[in-house]
Design an enzyme around this catalytic site. Structure first.
Site, PDB file in Angstrom:
ATOM      1  N   LYS A   1      21.091  75.999  17.855  1.00  0.00           N
ATOM      2  CA  LYS A   1      20.067  75.841  18.907  1.00  0.00           C
ATOM      3  C   LYS A   1      18.978  76.874  18.671  1.00  0.00           C
ATOM      4  O   LYS A   1      19.267  78.018  18.293  1.00  0.00           O
ATOM      5  CB  LYS A   1      20.679  76.029  20.302  1.00  0.00           C
ATOM      6  CG  LYS A   1      19.616  75.939  21.416  1.00  0.00           C
ATOM      7  CD  LYS A   1      20.223  75.777  22.794  1.00  0.00           C
ATOM      8  CE  LYS A   1      20.699  77.057  23.436  1.00  0.00           C
ATOM      9  NZ  LYS A   1      19.654  78.088  23.646  1.00  0.00           N
TER      10      LYS A   1
ATOM     11  N   GLU B   1      15.435  74.571  30.711  1.00  0.00           N
ATOM     12  CA  GLU B   1      15.841  75.707  31.550  1.00  0.00           C
ATOM     13  C   GLU B   1      14.764  76.030  32.571  1.00  0.00           C
ATOM     14  O   GLU B   1      13.576  76.193  32.227  1.00  0.00           O
ATOM     15  CB  GLU B   1      16.143  76.945  30.679  1.00  0.00           C
ATOM     16  CG  GLU B   1      16.552  78.152  31.535  1.00  0.00           C
ATOM     17  CD  GLU B   1      17.237  79.272  30.769  1.00  0.00           C
ATOM     18  OE1 GLU B   1      17.528  79.105  29.565  1.00  0.00           O
ATOM     19  OE2 GLU B   1      17.482  80.327  31.408  1.00  0.00           O
TER      20      GLU B   1
HETATM   21  O1  KIV Z   1      22.070  81.743  25.557  1.00  0.00           O
HETATM   22  C1  KIV Z   1      22.465  80.924  26.407  1.00  0.00           C
HETATM   23  O2  KIV Z   1      23.510  81.091  27.038  1.00  0.00           O
HETATM   24  C2  KIV Z   1      21.656  79.740  26.629  1.00  0.00           C
HETATM   25  C3  KIV Z   1      22.034  78.844  27.759  1.00  0.00           C
HETATM   26  C4  KIV Z   1      21.758  79.499  29.036  1.00  0.00           C
HETATM   27  C5  KIV Z   1      21.397  77.506  27.667  1.00  0.00           C
HETATM   28  O3  KIV Z   1      20.715  79.509  25.931  1.00  0.00           O
END
Ligand code: KIV
EC number: 2.1.2.11
Length: 275
Positions: A118, A186
């Site tokens: 991600k 978010e």
């Molecule tokens: O780093 C994280 O935990 C996140 C989530 C809050 C989506 O990116």
């Protein structure tokens, strides 16, 4: 150390295919034991860079390193049998160029067995997302409040209000067009999250977004009531483990001082008592 990534039951394409279906259940995890618990229900487990704040006591995610993400990714991988494991790319590991992003994404996947990475960012990261996806790296995008940009955004504030609405919509469209298999939304207004969910053909995973998203994610320590430093409005506490742990430590201390722990059942007799 590199190893052959274990094949998990759920892959990035399965997550993508869940668009518009039963909502995706997603949580973060940073350790093997918590990953085992999350795996009983989750479709996707994120080794988030929130690990820096939640487990390491850092003030933000900005100083989280590749080494931290890989170490926690390896721990989480040992606890998962079914859920897709996604590992966050830390700040500074992908913004410079698509080539830098590829180098670090490959390292994360090879060393942890993650099924996807991600990264944060919308339109300005679309080229990088496309570059990774074309080279076989499934990418989950993250738009709206992107914590790695907290200094530029002026705090952890709701994004996409008023005239800023179009920017977030364009960000989500850009990452979907670039080939991301899913996108985290978010801290955006619920109506905007619903509009994005209807407009793009990949699942939206909300955190502080809308019940209308294709899935939801929370930081597991937040929802377990383990991380008490602050509680954002979007967190629902499903347990209060911090209170339970504090009470357990208090009781232990009391018993040690009173010499009521250890009891005879916790001590060894002379002879063959090795258990
Ligand atoms: O780093 C994280 O935990 C996140 C989530 C809050 C989506 O990116």
């Amino acid at each position: 150390m590199s190893h052959t990534p274990p094949i998990k039951a759920i892959g990035a394409s399965d997550i993508r295919d869940r668009k518009g279906g039963t909502p995706l259940v997603c949580l973060t995890a940073y350790t093997t034991q918590i990953a085992q618990i999350a795996d009983t229900e989750c479709d996707l487990v994120l080794v988030g860079d929130s690990v820096g704040m939640v487990l390491h006591g850092l003030p933000s995610t900005l100083s989280v390193t590749m080494e931290m993400m890989i170490l926690h990714g390896q721990a989480v991988a040992r606890g998962l049998k079914r859920a897709l494991m996604v590992v966050d790319m830390p700040f500074g590991s992908y913004e410079e160029s698509p080539e830098q992003a590829l180098r670090n994404a490959v390292r994360i996947m090879a060393e942890t067995g993650a099924g996807a990475v991600k990264l944060e960012g919308g339109q300005h990261m679309a080229q990088t997302i496309r570059f990774l996806v074309e080279r076989g790296i499934p990418v989950m995008a993250h738009v709206g409040l992107t914590p790695q940009s907290v200094n530029a955004l002026g705090g952890y504030i709701v994004q996409g209000k008023g005239s800023d609405r179009q920017r977030i919509l364009d960000d989500a469209t850009a990452v979907a067009d670039a080939g991301a298999f899913s996108v985290v939304l978010e801290k955006v207004p619920a109506a905007l999250a619903n509009e994005i969910t209807a407009a793009i053909d990949i699942p939206t995973v909300g955190i502080g977004a809308s019940v209308g998203c294709d899935g939801q994610i929370l930081v597991i320590d937040d929802m377990l009531g383990l991380f008490d430093a602050f509680k954002p409005k979007f967190v629902k506490r499903y347990a209060h483990l911090s209170g339970d742990a504090t009470e357990a430590v208090r009781q232990y201390a009391q018993e040690v001082r009173a010499r009521s722990f250890p009891g005879s059942e916790h001590m060894f007799a002379d002879g063959h008592d090795d258990a």
